[in-house]
Each structure stands twice: as structure tokens, then as C-alpha cells.
Scaffold this active site. Structure first.
Site, short mmCIF file in Angstrom:
data_model
loop_
_atom_site.label_atom_id
_atom_site.label_comp_id
_atom_site.label_asym_id
_atom_site.label_seq_id
_atom_site.Cartn_x
_atom_site.Cartn_y
_atom_site.Cartn_z
N LYS A 1 0.82 -1.22 0.00
CA LYS A 1 0.00 0.00 0.00
C LYS A 1 0.85 1.27 0.00
O LYS A 1 0.61 2.18 -0.79
CB LYS A 1 -0.92 0.01 1.22
CG LYS A 1 -2.02 -1.03 1.20
CD LYS A 1 -2.95 -0.88 2.38
CE LYS A 1 -2.34 -1.27 3.71
NZ LYS A 1 -2.05 -2.72 3.81
N THR A 2 1.84 1.33 0.89
CA THR A 2 2.64 2.54 1.01
C THR A 2 3.44 2.79 -0.27
O THR A 2 3.48 3.91 -0.78
CB THR A 2 3.59 2.46 2.21
OG1 THR A 2 2.80 2.37 3.41
CG2 THR A 2 4.49 3.67 2.30
N GLU B 1 -3.80 5.72 1.52
CA GLU B 1 -3.83 4.28 1.74
C GLU B 1 -5.15 3.89 2.38
O GLU B 1 -5.80 4.69 3.06
CB GLU B 1 -2.68 3.86 2.66
CG GLU B 1 -1.32 4.09 2.07
CD GLU B 1 -0.21 3.64 3.01
OE1 GLU B 1 -0.42 2.68 3.78
OE2 GLU B 1 0.87 4.25 2.97
#
Length: 439
Positions: free
Chosen positions: A101-102, A145
Site C-alpha cells: 500500500k505505502t 492508503e
């Protein structure tokens, strides 16, 4: 929390908060005029507070949580607050998945910055391009996110959603993989009819997630005959950086070059490019953004060299992430690979015990620290030595030490010229490499 504290402060709200200890992030908030209290105590919560926002990591017996309830102050989980913020933007973009996600949020951010889209960005790591984890833009583009833990992302209100992968994790909350898949399906259904879901075509039976959606659905992956966005003819340079032919709907579009390592980042970049495509960012500009992205903190991050030992730090704390990181490391110029792994939470360690041993086996030398408890209490039935025993059974060169000092001394004594050391985990294992480098 810090990013949204800054965002709401900039919008004119009076913000205060607490943290366990001082950090560069809290110092930054204080320079903006935000009042930060250190140590979480009941007296931090006063009657003049209109709303208390808390994260999923805060337990209901937290003294500030209890005090807010006793005073009758309205309370809201962080995710619900994020969902409300998203409603103020024309194009809110939410990036979800068990892993990546990051990194993918950062890739999308770089693409939007290269495309001069002036986005507001909230990312889970420190992104050098924005000198932090937040950028406040003036456009209708909002990038964030979306975490599945405690079903947080079911409070979000995106126009574009990305699902990178769906695997077993956070088993202290979810019952099983079917429970997790149901959560991601509900997340996908939060999209409006004029929204778009971008989903990894390699997810098992992804059609179960997308079958009855009314929005637009785009798949990405490594099959140019099947996936709308696909990578083909993938190569890696001497640094392990990927390059590939980008196909869109079966048609070659562009030769893409990345500045990050590994096949998993090729996949992440496809998802990011799909977001750029939907928002009309040309591929050459999107590639420029991707080339400028050299990773976020704690994602295969080069920390430095001590003698002829290269030190990398990585956030990997799930077997799939460990496997991807070590696959990438194999393309890195190194004589042998050392991993210092800090397991993260007792429930995760217990749930994936054989998988951790299997994934870590890809390293030449493995050193285990004690389990990082995070939000949990030691149940007494699982320890790092359980992973050690499985690694020994596999004939691996594996060790356990109870203190970071012992680990540092052992590495200094044993490493060879040209070796690569990866400190790995979501806890404070990064400090081992930094200590060796004298940071």
C-alpha cells in the site's frame, strides 16, 4: 494520525494530541502550533474538546479513551474521519491490499506530481518527494492508503480504488481468508457507479470480488492477453531495478523504467499507472514520475556501508513480503545475504510459523530477534525460537539473540567483504543497522 492532524490544522481546526514519546513527527506538529502531550493519561482529555479521534491500535481501556467516554465527548475512529475528509474531494483515491500500500500510494503520488495534478497526499511512510507523510494540495485529487485491519477502509468514500492483493493477515481480527475476502468485496462495493476499481488479476478468483459491481473494473498483471494493464518482457539492471513493456488492452504503449527493485514493484507500478491512465496522465509523464520514485523509508531502503558490508532496511513482516524482498535482494550485487528478522506480533508469528521459516530460508544467514509485541500481550506459547528451530531443521545458518547489542557484535565478527545485511520487520529492528553505521 500526524498527517491528518496537519491537514485538519491547515483547514482551521484546533488540534491537539498525544503520543508515547517525542519524535521528529511530533516535533514537526509542534512547530505548526499543534499541542502535543507525551504519555497517554486521563487528564489529557478535557471538557473543551469537541471530538476525539483514535486509531485502531488504541484499546478501549486506554486511559484517554476511557476519559473521553466518561466525559461524554463524541468519539470517532481515524478511518471514519478519513472517510469524511474524502467527501470534500472530487477524485478521492484509496489504495488497499495486504501488501504494497505505502509503495503504490507513493508511486501514484509521484505520477500525480509529475503530471502537475497538485494532489493532497496521505501516505503511511516518509516520502522524500513531499518531505513527510502528507502533502496538502489545492486540487480535487486526494490520494491515501486504505487499510483492511478492523475493517477501517469500510469507512472510506473513494472514486477510484485499488486492490493490490488479498492474503491472510491480521488474524487477531479476521476469522479466515474468506472473512478477509468478504471485507475487500464490501470495500469494492463502496465505489459509485461512475467510479473505477483497479484490481490485481493474479488474485485468486478475483471475479468473486468484482462480479456484481456497477462501476468500471480494470485488471492489471503479467498476462497481456487477459489483463487490461500488463507488463511483458521484464528485465532488471545491475541494481535490480525493473524495466518492462507496458501493454494496455493488448496494445504496446511504452517501455517503462523503474528506480526500485523486484518483480513486486513492477506489479505495484502497473496499479499506479492504471490510476494515472484513468486521470489522463500521459505515459511518458507517468514514467518520469515512476523514475523519480526511489522508494519510501523502510522499503528496501539503502542505509549505508560499514566497511564492505552494505546495509538495507525493509518493513517486510509477512511471509509474502519477506519472499518478495529476498527475491529482489538476489538481484542486488552481493556476495551473501544476511537477514536480521524481527517478528511482528505474537498472533501473526503463530499463524504463519512454517511460512516465515520457508520465506526466510531464501537468505544465506538468518538472525532472529525477540517478537515485537506491538499492541499485544505475550501469550507465552510462541517465540522466535520456534522459527529458529524450523530453520535449523532446514539446515539453514540461523541464530537467535535476545539483545540488539549481541546481534550487532555477532554481525561485525562474522560478515564477509561484499555481503548484504537486511534489517527486516515492522518494529524497531531498523535501529540495529543504524547503530552499526553510527547513526
Amino acid at each position: 494520525m500526524s498527517g491528518f492532524a496537519e491537514l485538519l490544522h491547515s483547514a482551521g481546526f484546533t488540534i491537539s494530541g498525544s503520543d508515547a514519546k517525542e519524535s521528529n513527527i511530533t516535533k514537526h506538529l509542534e512547530t505548526m502550533g499543534i499541542n502535543i502531550l507525551y504519555g497517554q493519561r486521563a487528564q489529557n482529555i478535557t471538557k473543551n474538546i469537541d471530538l476525539v479521534v483514535y486509531t485502531a491500535a488504541i484499546s478501549k481501556n486506554n486511559p484517554e479513551f476511557v476519559a473521553a467516554e466518561e466525559l461524554g465527548i463524541p468519539m470517532m475512529p481515524r478511518a471514519e474521519m478519513v472517510g469524511q475528509v474524502m467527501k470534500n474531494y472530487e477524485t478521492p483515491i484509496a489504495i488497499s491490499g495486504t501488501h504494497g500500500k505505502t509503495t503504490t500510494t507513493s508511486m501514484v503520488s509521484h505520477i500525480f506530481l509529475a503530471g502537475e495534478k497538485d494532489p493532497t497526499i496521505s501516505v503511511g511512510g516518509i516520502l522524500k518527494a513531499i518531505n513527510g507523510n502528507l502533502r496538502i494540495g489545492k486540487s480535487g485529487n486526494f490520494i491515501t492508503e486504505a487499510c483492511e485491519y478492523t475493517n477501517s477502509f469500510l469507512h472510506f468514500n473513494p472514486k477510484i480504488s485499488v486492490i493490490l492483493n488479498i492474503e491472510e493477515d491480521h488474524m487477531d481480527f479476521f476469522k479466515d481468508i474468506n472473512d478477509i475476502r468478504a471485507s475487500f468485496k464490501e470495500f469494492a462495493h463502496r465505489l459509485p457507479e461512475d467510479g473505477t476499481l483497479i484490481i490485481n488479476g493474479e488474485i485468486d478468483h478475483y471475479e468473486e470480488i468484482t462480479s456484481d459491481l456497477t462501476c468500471n473494473v480494470i485488471t492489471y498483471g503479467f498476462n497481456k492477453e487477459k489483463d487490461f494493464f500488463a507488463a511483458d518482457n521484464i528485465k532488471y539492471d545491475e541494481n535490480g531495478f525493473g524495466c518492462y513493456d507496458l501493454y494496455v488492452n493488448g496494445e504496446f504503449k511504452h517501455r517503462m523504467h523503474l528506480s526500485v527493485v523486484g518483480r513486486h514493484n513492477v506489479s505495484n507500478s502497473l496499479a499506479a499507472l492504471a490510476v494515472g491512465y484513468i486521470t489522463n496522465i500521459p505515459f511518458p509523464i507517468a514514467e518520469q514520475g515512476l523514475q523519480e520514485f526511489r522508494g519510501t523509508d523502510r522499503r528496501f531502503q539503502y542505509k549505508g556501508k560499514i566497511g564492505e558490508l552494505t546495509i538495507i532496511d525493509d518493513y517486510a513482516h509477512h511471509p509474502t513480503e519477506i519472499k518478495a524482498t529476498l527475491e529482489a535482494a538476489r538481484r542486488y550485487p552481493a556476495k551473501s545475504i544476511w537477514v536480521v528478522f524481527q517478528p511482528h506480533t505474537y498472533t501473526r508469528t503463530k499463524a504463519f510459523l512454517p511460512e516465515f521459516a520457508e520465506a526466510l530460508s531464501a537468505a544465506d544467514h538468518i538472525i532472529l530477534t525477540d517478537i515485537y509485541a506491538a499492541r499485544e500481550v505475550n501469550p507465552g506459547d510462541i517465540s522466535s525460537k520456534d522459527i529458529l528451530n524450523l530453520l535449523k531443521e532446514k539446515g539453514k545458518d540461523a541464530y537467535y539473540f535476545p539483545s540488539f547489542d549481541e546481534i550487532e557484535n555477532f554481525i561485525l565478527e562474522k560478515y564477509s567483504t561484499g555481503d548484504l545485511l537486511i534489517t527486516m520487520g515492522a518494529g524497531d529492528v531498523v535501529s540495529i543497522g543504524e547503530s552499526l553505521l553510527g547513526k
